[in-house]
Design an enzyme around this catalytic site. Structure first.
Site, short mmCIF file in Angstrom:
data_model
loop_
_atom_site.label_atom_id
_atom_site.label_comp_id
_atom_site.label_asym_id
_atom_site.label_seq_id
_atom_site.Cartn_x
_atom_site.Cartn_y
_atom_site.Cartn_z
N SER A 152 0.86 -1.19 0.00
CA SER A 152 0.00 0.00 0.00
C SER A 152 0.89 1.23 0.00
CB SER A 152 -0.86 0.00 1.27
OG SER A 152 -1.54 1.23 1.44
N TYR A 165 -2.76 -1.27 10.32
CA TYR A 165 -2.60 -1.40 8.86
C TYR A 165 -1.27 -0.82 8.41
CZ TYR A 165 -4.12 -1.11 3.91
OH TYR A 165 -4.23 -1.25 2.55
P1 NAD Z 1 -11.28 -6.43 -0.68
O1 NAD Z 1 -11.95 -6.33 0.64
O2 NAD Z 1 -12.05 -6.09 -1.91
O3 NAD Z 1 -10.66 -7.87 -0.87
C1 NAD Z 1 -9.97 -8.53 0.16
C2 NAD Z 1 -9.83 -9.99 -0.17
O4 NAD Z 1 -9.21 -10.65 0.95
C3 NAD Z 1 -11.18 -10.68 -0.39
O5 NAD Z 1 -11.07 -11.64 -1.41
C4 NAD Z 1 -11.41 -11.37 0.96
O6 NAD Z 1 -12.28 -12.48 0.88
C5 NAD Z 1 -10.00 -11.78 1.31
N1 NAD Z 1 -9.85 -12.11 2.72
C6 NAD Z 1 -10.22 -11.36 3.78
N2 NAD Z 1 -9.97 -12.04 4.91
C7 NAD Z 1 -9.42 -13.23 4.57
C8 NAD Z 1 -8.96 -14.36 5.28
N3 NAD Z 1 -9.00 -14.41 6.61
N4 NAD Z 1 -8.48 -15.41 4.58
C9 NAD Z 1 -8.44 -15.39 3.22
N5 NAD Z 1 -8.87 -14.33 2.50
C10 NAD Z 1 -9.36 -13.27 3.15
O7 NAD Z 1 -9.98 -5.49 -0.54
P2 NAD Z 1 -9.04 -4.80 -1.62
O8 NAD Z 1 -9.25 -3.34 -1.54
O9 NAD Z 1 -9.13 -5.47 -2.92
O10 NAD Z 1 -7.62 -5.06 -0.93
C11 NAD Z 1 -6.72 -6.04 -1.40
C12 NAD Z 1 -5.33 -5.67 -0.90
O11 NAD Z 1 -4.97 -4.40 -1.42
C13 NAD Z 1 -5.22 -5.56 0.62
O12 NAD Z 1 -4.01 -6.10 1.06
C14 NAD Z 1 -5.24 -4.07 0.85
O13 NAD Z 1 -4.59 -3.71 2.03
C15 NAD Z 1 -4.51 -3.59 -0.37
N6 NAD Z 1 -4.74 -2.19 -0.71
C16 NAD Z 1 -6.00 -1.75 -1.06
C17 NAD Z 1 -6.18 -0.41 -1.39
C18 NAD Z 1 -7.51 0.13 -1.79
O14 NAD Z 1 -7.62 1.34 -1.93
N7 NAD Z 1 -8.51 -0.69 -2.02
C19 NAD Z 1 -5.10 0.46 -1.34
C20 NAD Z 1 -3.86 -0.01 -0.98
C21 NAD Z 1 -3.69 -1.35 -0.68
#
Ligand code: NAD
Length: 270
Positions: A152, A165
């Site tokens: 991130s 986080y």
């Molecule tokens: P999201 O909530 O859409 O997806 C998260 C995924 O993780 C889902 O498939 C969920 O089922 C899975 N998950 C959650 N708990 C779990 C567990 N205990 N075991 C297995 N799977 C599990 O989130 P996203 O926004 O797509 O985030 C994905 C990654 O990107 C994360 O690491 C997040 O920190 C990072 N990220 C997101 C953003 C953003 O703006 N969305 C920005 C920077 C980083």
């Protein structure tokens, strides 16, 4: 088997097997589609409704490759290791590992729930250790491995109310650099993709928490908190992240390792 010269242009990852954690939603799903579109077979992982996951896997299979689903809970070290073991047992190998699953909790530190801290560290940081630990020897033996940790912008800079986080994501970057050094002479790269804000369920869910923590409404959270520091004034897209993942896994990514690659619209350039 790696791609042949005839299919390498259209399907540069043909014959590769990719494990993508948290690929039932958001960024992980976007990366899964991009890798499958580039020819990779997939191990899909994540939580969710069974019917929805079946539909997701069917859509991924439409790219033409093999797709299996492993619902391992990555809060459990055995679930994380098992995901890689399943890839090897079911699809014969693990070439690409994308550690993407993550959760968020927004709260001032004096009130930050201990169980939320523990869960965020376990999923956002420790799960990547357990999957990498399991995948590393087979990748080294094969002379090829691509490990991508979805970190991130919060691996590079902090924001208030996101102590767990930000700590986990900074930790992921340290893990990334260490693994890159250990894999450097074995054809195994390890990089961190550092997205700014991407429109996904994870972001949607934190809008109300941020509104409550700051005492402002939803529109103000998007304008004045989420996109305030993102100079492009738009969310990054899951397609942009998928394209970067494909590049890192292809021949052009061979010398990129130990890097933190911001996809943040200029956020961390400030
Ligand atoms: P999201 O909530 O859409 O997806 C998260 C995924 O993780 C889902 O498939 C969920 O089922 C899975 N998950 C959650 N708990 C779990 C567990 N205990 N075991 C297995 N799977 C599990 O989130 P996203 O926004 O797509 O985030 C994905 C990654 O990107 C994360 O690491 C997040 O920190 C990072 N990220 C997101 C953003 C953003 O703006 N969305 C920005 C920077 C980083």
């Amino acid at each position: 088997m790696p791609a042949t010269s005839t299919d390498s242009a259209a399907k540069p990852l043909s014959g590769r097997v990719a494990v993508v954690t948290g690929s039932t939603s958001g960024i992980g799903l976007g990366i899964a589609h991009a890798l499958a579109g580039a020819g990779a077979d997939l191990v899909v992982n994540g939580l969710g409704d069974t019917d929805a996951i079946d539909l997701t896997c069917a859509a991924l299979m439409a790219h033409g490759g093999r797709v299996i689903y492993d619902g391992g809970n990555l809060l459990d070290p055995a679930g994380a290791a098992g995901l890689v073991e399943n890839s090897i047992a079911s699809l014969g190998r693990v070439d690409i590992l994308v550690n993407n699953a993550g959760i968020q909790h927004v709260c001032p530190i004096e009130d930050f729930p201990v169980d939320k801290w523990n869960a965020i560290i376990a999923l956002n940081l420790s799960a990547a250790f357990h999957t990498i630990r399991t995948a590393f020897a087979p990748m080294k033996a094969a002379g090829y491995g691509r490990i991508i940790n979805v970190a991130s912008a919060h691996a590079l800079v902090a924001s208030p109310y996101k102590s767990a986080y930000v700590a986990a994501k900074h930790g992921v970057l340290g893990l990334t650099k260490t693994v890159a050094l250990e894999g450097a002479q074995f054809g195994v790269t390890c990089n961190a993709i550092c997205p700014g804000y991407v429109w996904t369920p994870l972001v949607e869910n934190q809008i109300s928490d941020t509104a409550a923590a700051r005492g402002i409404d939803r529109e103000a959270v998007i304008r004045d908190v989420l996109l305030a520091a993102q100079p492009t004034k738009r969310f990054a897209t899951i397609e942009e992240l998928g394209a970067l993942a494909v590049f890192l896994c292809g021949p052009g990514g061979a010398s990129i390792t130990g890097a933190a690659l911001p996809v943040d619209g200029g956020w961390t350039a400030q």
